[in-house]
Design an enzyme around this catalytic site. Structure first.
Site, PDB file in Angstrom:
ATOM      1  CG  HIS A  96      54.078  43.062  21.864  1.00  0.00           C
ATOM      2  ND1 HIS A  96      52.986  42.448  22.438  1.00  0.00           N
ATOM      3  CD2 HIS A  96      53.641  43.552  20.680  1.00  0.00           C
ATOM      4  CE1 HIS A  96      51.949  42.561  21.633  1.00  0.00           C
ATOM      5  NE2 HIS A  96      52.313  43.236  20.556  1.00  0.00           N
ATOM      6  CG  ASP A 126      52.907  41.467  25.778  1.00  0.00           C
ATOM      7  OD1 ASP A 126      53.841  42.293  25.830  1.00  0.00           O
ATOM      8  OD2 ASP A 126      52.246  41.260  24.744  1.00  0.00           O
ATOM      9  CB  SER A 201      49.311  44.635  19.991  1.00  0.00           C
ATOM     10  OG  SER A 201      49.470  43.450  19.260  1.00  0.00           O
TER      11      SER A 201
END
EC number: 3.4.21.107
Length: 356
Positions: A96, A126, A201
């Site tokens: 993402h 992901d 992230s």
């Protein structure tokens, strides 16, 4: 009143004199020893060693895309972090973070900046793998394949929250094997109370020795009642991350086996019993994909799967992960219980539709 006060004082003095005469030791007052502490001889508790080992390998990742309203100039769309895995320049981050990027920029902590190539990405976990072509050595994250994360382990989350620059937050592993956070995902998340914010992230979750434990991937921003929960961060275990990385490097995508069923496991005490048989543990089929491998083989909803490819079916997620490792085109036996009868079906494994 005054006379009574004088009488009380006099009585007190007389009692005190008698006690001192009877117990001379009371005349001596032993001073309380105050321990002397030289702070220069002590080292404060610190995770500096772990940070020095791991932090140089955690990079800033910038997703740049064309802005049509600004004369097609590249602008930063999203930002995140990444982890340099080896000297070849391969970097793991979250998918993402780099979605829809026209250009991916990677900034190292030593000041070097590179444009990165997207090697491949995987929606179910992901995860994405980038590559930079760097001259000279690269810092790489320490990995101990024999190390297993445990609940209560101290961990450090390293990343670039809100583009403030590299930041370290500390906590513990609160839980392992968290599932169901992503309805289409295949992650067994590590849960931590170390702060994981926007920009973290793709960064590293390391232990107190600086060894990689996981890839930071998400946190809960708000609960259903609008509250902002604290101490709920999640990371993808390094074992899964490195396995996905190897597949993306080798094939450019993750090729997963697939038999087209959904189910839930049941404990032996609640399982169906055949005539004269002990309780059976397995997976109750609650979904069969039309024209999928299992449907074509004859497996039906409410069948109780007791083994897949000669391995006991104990956990639905574990069984699907085992199937995912089987190359498409392989034929595997699936043993089920149906109406107190044991049946064996030969199922041809197909490639998972969302592997690309």
């Amino acid at each position: 009143m005054f006379v009574k006060l004088l009488r009380s004082v006099a009585i007190g003095l007389i009692v005190g004199a008698i006690l001192l005469a009877v117990m001379p030791s009371l005349r001596k007052i032993n001073p309380i020893a105050v321990p002397q502490f030289d702070s220069t001889d002590e080292t404060p508790a610190s995770y500096n060693f772990a940070v020095r080992r791991a932090a140089p390998a955690v990079v800033n990742v910038y997703n740049r895309s064309m802005n049509s309203t600004a004369h097609n100039q590249l602008e930063i769309r999203t930002l995140g972090s990444g982890v340099i895995m080896d000297q070849r320049g391969y970097i793991i981050t979250n998918k993402h973070v780099i979605n829809d990027a026209d250009q991916i920029i990677v900034a190292l902590q030593d000041g070097r900046v590179f444009e990165a190539l997207l090697v491949g990405s995987d929606s179910l976990t992901d995860l994405a793998v980038l590559k930079i072509n760097a001259t000279g050595g690269l810092p790489t994250i320490p990995i101990n394949t024999k190390r297993t994360p445990h609940i209560g382990d101290v961990v450090l989350a390293i990343g670039n929250p809100y583009n403030l620059g590299q930041t370290i937050t500390q906590g513990i592993i609160s839980a392992t094997g968290r599932i169901g956070l992503n309805p289409t995902g295949r992650q067994n998340f590590l849960q931590t109370d170390a702060s994981i914010n926007h920009g973290n992230s793709g960064g590293a979750l390391v232990n107190s020795l600086g060894e990689l434990m996981g890839i930071n991937t998400l946190s809960f921003d708000k609960s259903n009642d609008g509250e902002t929960p604290e101490g709920l961060g999640f990371a993808i275990p390094f074992q899964l991350a490195t396995k996905i990385m190897d597949k993306l490097i080798r094939d450019g995508r993750v090729i997963r086996g697939y038999i087209g069923i959904g189910g839930r496991e049941i404990a032996p005490l609640h399982a169906q019993q055949g005539s004269g048989m002990d309780p059976i543990q397995g997976i109750v089929v609650n979904e069969v994909t039309p024209n999928g491998p299992a449907a074509l083989a004859g497996i039906q909803v409410n069948d109780l799967i007791i083994s897949v490819n000669n391995k006991p079916a104990v956990s639905a997620l574990e069984t699907m992960d085992q199937v995912a490792e089987i190359r498409p085109g392989s034929v595997i036996p699936v043993v089920v219980m149906r109406d107190d009868k044991q049946l064996t079906f030969q199922v041809t494994v197909q490639e998972y539709p969302a592997s690309n």
